[in-house]
Design a protein around this motif. Structure first.
Motif, PDB file in Angstrom:
ATOM      1  N   GLN A  11      38.713  34.633  45.198  1.00 30.30           N
ATOM      2  CA  GLN A  11      40.407  34.392  45.364  1.00 30.30           C
ATOM      3  C   GLN A  11      40.338  33.827  44.528  1.00 30.30           C
ATOM      4  O   GLN A  11      39.401  31.973  44.142  1.00 30.30           O
ATOM      5  CB  GLN A  11      40.926  34.667  46.574  1.00 30.30           C
ATOM      6  N   ARG A  84      46.302  35.181  39.340  1.00 29.20           N
ATOM      7  CA  ARG A  84      46.776  35.454  40.256  1.00 29.20           C
ATOM      8  C   ARG A  84      46.893  33.609  41.214  1.00 29.20           C
ATOM      9  O   ARG A  84      45.941  33.055  40.978  1.00 29.20           O
ATOM     10  CB  ARG A  84      45.741  36.252  41.314  1.00 29.20           C
ATOM     11  N   ASP A  86      45.629  32.993  45.145  1.00 29.06           N
ATOM     12  CA  ASP A  86      46.044  33.405  46.512  1.00 29.06           C
ATOM     13  C   ASP A  86      46.017  32.559  47.528  1.00 29.06           C
ATOM     14  O   ASP A  86      46.373  32.730  49.057  1.00 29.06           O
ATOM     15  CB  ASP A  86      44.356  34.978  46.707  1.00 29.06           C
ATOM     16  N   GLU A 135      54.988  34.007  42.706  1.00 27.53           N
ATOM     17  CA  GLU A 135      53.792  34.830  42.349  1.00 27.53           C
ATOM     18  C   GLU A 135      53.593  35.494  43.309  1.00 27.53           C
ATOM     19  O   GLU A 135      52.731  36.645  43.165  1.00 27.53           O
ATOM     20  CB  GLU A 135      52.684  33.740  41.837  1.00 27.53           C
ATOM     21  N   MET A 136      53.299  34.994  44.699  1.00 28.42           N
ATOM     22  CA  MET A 136      52.971  35.687  45.608  1.00 28.42           C
ATOM     23  C   MET A 136      53.971  36.832  46.397  1.00 28.42           C
ATOM     24  O   MET A 136      53.447  37.682  46.590  1.00 28.42           O
ATOM     25  CB  MET A 136      52.894  34.746  46.730  1.00 28.42           C
ATOM     26  N   SER A 141      50.919  39.061  48.509  1.00 29.88           N
ATOM     27  CA  SER A 141      50.508  38.405  50.197  1.00 29.88           C
ATOM     28  C   SER A 141      49.894  37.036  49.344  1.00 29.88           C
ATOM     29  O   SER A 141      50.222  36.835  48.392  1.00 29.88           O
ATOM     30  CB  SER A 141      48.980  39.487  49.544  1.00 29.88           C
ATOM     31  N   GLY A 142      49.667  36.133  50.814  1.00 32.03           N
ATOM     32  CA  GLY A 142      49.412  35.033  49.974  1.00 32.03           C
ATOM     33  C   GLY A 142      49.551  34.054  51.354  1.00 32.03           C
ATOM     34  O   GLY A 142      49.861  34.565  52.690  1.00 32.03           O
ATOM     35  N   ILE A 200      53.003  37.092  52.945  1.00 33.51           N
ATOM     36  CA  ILE A 200      52.451  36.057  52.675  1.00 33.51           C
ATOM     37  C   ILE A 200      52.533  34.914  54.438  1.00 33.51           C
ATOM     38  O   ILE A 200      54.211  34.944  54.811  1.00 33.51           O
ATOM     39  CB  ILE A 200      54.420  35.048  52.067  1.00 33.51           C
TER      40      ILE A 200
END
Length: 266
Positions: A11, A84, A86, A135-136, A141-142, A200
């Motif tokens: 991640q 990415r 995370d 971006e999440m 997810s994030g 998120i």
């Protein structure tokens, strides 16, 4: 064997204010948990130095979180490097370029200084959460962890500053600091509900007083006011951060975790 839910292998974690007292501790802890760490700081040399200390696939980036253009460029650079994001550790804060102006009494406090602090402490949180949040959302997810302060929850006890000395002079807790950190708590809860069904999670880490070079009088006064009888060590903020940044807190969002030795219990 049950996997360790605090591991972050594979991640990417982005840390703002990464060259600061807590920032470098956060970067190290995230890297030790397996994350690739993007270290963002106003001072690019500082960010790169922390990235070199952390090792692995960490990289330093310059970013002025109060500047929308700088935030956009930094997030784009992180995405280009890692592909990415995370985890966002929204941690940057300021005592301004003039630390004596930052500690000026309320009755003579400058509006310019107030705005400078707000520009980093809350505008910067908004801009970074917005840019990384986009971006999440694409990824579905994030995790976002935002750093506040006990003085975003309660008013300061002025008695602990009797005889204090730090950064070349006496200190206090300015109203702008409390107001900006309270705003971080409010922003955290708003984002948690806004993104709650989007994968998120957003939570708030609230450190108590961290020992970082304050003089003995301040340390003694602070410790006497704390149920655990001492100030925090910066390293003690790392495990709570990993809890909020990882799947160990998979059903936790919109929460405010005070790591303060019991300060807010009194």
């Amino acid at each position: 064997m049950t996997p360790n839910p605090t591991r972050l292998d594979g991640q990417v974690a982005l840390v703002t204010g990464g060259a600061g007292i807590l920032g470098r501790v956060f970067c190290r802890a995230l890297a030790e948990a397996g994350a690739q760490v993007a270290v963002l700081d106003l001072m690019e040399d500082g960010a790169r130095a922390v990235a070199a200390e952390v090792g692995g696939d960490a990289q330093g980036f310059a970013c002025d979180v109060s500047d929308p253009v700088s935030v956009t460029a930094a997030v784009e650079a992180v995405m280009a490097r890692y592909g990415r994001i995370d985890v966002l550790v929204n941690n940057a804060a300021t005592k301004t370029a003039d630390v004596r102006a930052f500690f000026e009494p309320f009755e003579t406090y400058s509006l310019d200084t107030w705005r400078e602090v707000m520009g980093v402490n809350i505008d910067g949180m908004f801009l970074m959460a917005q840019a990384v949040g986009r971006e999440m959302l694409k990824a579905g997810s994030g995790r976002v962890v935002q750093t506040a302060s006990i003085y975003g929850l309660v008013g300061p006890d002025g008695r602990i500053y009797d005889g204090s000395d730090y950064l070349g002079g006496p200190i206090n807790t300015p109203a702008v600091y409390s107001a900006s950190k309270a705003a971080v708590v409010g922003l955290t809860r708003w984002l948690a509900t806004h993104w709650g069904d989007k994968g998120i999670r957003v939570n708030c880490l609230v450190p108590g007083g961290v020992s970082s070079g304050q003089n003995g009088a301040f340390s003694d006064n602070y410790s006497a006011r704390t149920p655990m009888g001492r100030m925090a060590r910066a390293e003690e903020m790392a495990p709570p951060l990993l809890f909020l940044a990882s799947e160990a807190s998979s059903y936790v969002t919109g929460q405010v975790l005070a790591v303060d030795g019991g300060w807010t219990a009194w």
